[in-house]
Design a protein around this motif. Structure first.
Motif, mmCIF file in Angstrom:
data_model
loop_
_atom_site.group_PDB
_atom_site.id
_atom_site.type_symbol
_atom_site.label_atom_id
_atom_site.label_comp_id
_atom_site.label_asym_id
_atom_site.label_seq_id
_atom_site.Cartn_x
_atom_site.Cartn_y
_atom_site.Cartn_z
ATOM 1 N N GLY A 79 0.830 -1.212 0.000
ATOM 2 C CA GLY A 79 0.000 0.000 0.000
ATOM 3 C C GLY A 79 0.856 1.249 0.000
ATOM 4 O O GLY A 79 0.568 2.216 -0.714
ATOM 5 N N GLY A 80 1.914 1.238 0.801
ATOM 6 C CA GLY A 80 2.831 2.374 0.828
ATOM 7 C C GLY A 80 3.579 2.544 -0.479
ATOM 8 O O GLY A 80 3.755 3.663 -0.971
ATOM 9 N N LYS A 81 4.022 1.428 -1.057
ATOM 10 C CA LYS A 81 4.758 1.494 -2.324
ATOM 11 C C LYS A 81 3.868 1.963 -3.468
ATOM 12 O O LYS A 81 4.306 2.723 -4.331
ATOM 13 C CB LYS A 81 5.359 0.132 -2.658
ATOM 14 C CG LYS A 81 6.637 -0.153 -1.910
ATOM 15 C CD LYS A 81 7.191 -1.559 -2.073
ATOM 16 C CE LYS A 81 7.120 -2.171 -3.408
ATOM 17 N NZ LYS A 81 7.718 -3.520 -3.463
ATOM 18 N N ALA A 82 2.614 1.517 -3.464
ATOM 19 C CA ALA A 82 1.700 1.874 -4.551
ATOM 20 C C ALA A 82 1.418 3.371 -4.577
ATOM 21 O O ALA A 82 1.235 3.954 -5.653
ATOM 22 C CB ALA A 82 0.390 1.105 -4.415
ATOM 23 N N GLY A 130 5.777 10.355 7.025
ATOM 24 C CA GLY A 130 4.481 9.689 6.934
ATOM 25 C C GLY A 130 4.502 8.408 6.129
ATOM 26 O O GLY A 130 3.762 7.474 6.433
ATOM 27 N N VAL A 131 5.336 8.343 5.101
ATOM 28 C CA VAL A 131 5.378 7.131 4.283
ATOM 29 C C VAL A 131 5.899 5.936 5.083
ATOM 30 O O VAL A 131 5.715 4.785 4.671
ATOM 31 C CB VAL A 131 6.198 7.329 2.988
ATOM 32 C CG1 VAL A 131 5.529 8.341 2.086
ATOM 33 C CG2 VAL A 131 7.618 7.733 3.280
ATOM 34 N N PHE A 132 6.529 6.196 6.222
ATOM 35 C CA PHE A 132 6.966 5.114 7.106
ATOM 36 C C PHE A 132 5.987 4.908 8.258
ATOM 37 O O PHE A 132 5.733 3.785 8.672
ATOM 38 C CB PHE A 132 8.362 5.406 7.671
ATOM 39 C CG PHE A 132 9.413 5.564 6.613
ATOM 40 C CD1 PHE A 132 9.843 4.471 5.888
ATOM 41 C CD2 PHE A 132 9.953 6.795 6.335
ATOM 42 C CE1 PHE A 132 10.800 4.609 4.898
ATOM 43 C CE2 PHE A 132 10.908 6.957 5.355
ATOM 44 C CZ PHE A 132 11.338 5.853 4.625
ATOM 45 N N VAL A 133 5.444 5.991 8.764
ATOM 46 C CA VAL A 133 4.566 5.925 9.935
ATOM 47 C C VAL A 133 3.201 5.339 9.584
ATOM 48 O O VAL A 133 2.660 4.517 10.329
ATOM 49 C CB VAL A 133 4.419 7.332 10.562
ATOM 50 C CG1 VAL A 133 3.339 7.356 11.621
ATOM 51 C CG2 VAL A 133 5.740 7.795 11.136
#
Length: 159
Positions: A79-82, A130-133
């Protein structure tokens, strides 16, 4: 959001990701010597909408992958990668568009600098962290949601 995700816990993944981005406002305000004035607070309200949009998109894509049978951690990563590239492109375009506000001069320059400082700082923090959290919060709250549903279904079968 509870209706969208069909969960009372999963919206917390979006809500609890917002302080990460909002902390960037105060860090940048301190770095640039700006006060917490009405203009800074307006940029804070604007950022709540923009950062929550990014979080909602990541969580939504992760939920879709989880519904297709993916492992919880893998669904969060996918989901994060997309959404990573679209989020980075829109966020950095926003930041670069606001850069002239940091160098404002003349009448109203204090307000311009306050809005620019707050919005740029919040968006940079919210995007980069945010992309990590957000996927991490998704794993936590989706895992809790699945445990609650499992326990509820076990209780329903026992009754």
């Amino acid at each position: 959001m509870s209706a969208q995700y069909e969960s009372y816990l999963l919206p917390f993944a979006v809500l609890l990701s917002l302080p990460v981005g909002l902390s960037g406002i105060f860090v940048f305000a301190k770095l640039f010597g700006e006060d917490n004035n009405i203009y800074m607070q307006i940029s804070m309200i604007m950022l709540i909408g923009l950062l929550s949009k990014n979080a909602i998109l990541i969580v939504e894509f992760a939920v879709e992958r989880r519904a297709k049978g993916m492992d919880l951690l893998q669904a969060a990563i996918e989901g994060g990668k997309a959404r990573l590239r679209p989020i980075l492109m829109t966020s950095f375009a926003f930041v670069f568009g606001l850069l002239p506000l940091l160098a404002a001069s003349g009448v109203g320059a204090n307000g311009d600098r306050s809005i620019g400082t707050g919005a740029i700082g919040g968006m940079l923090f919210g995007t980069c962290l945010g992309v990590f959290v957000i996927p991490t919060l998704f794993v936590i709250f989706q895992g809790l949601q699945e445990k609650v549903r499992k326990n509820k279904s076990i209780d329903d079968e026992a009754a």
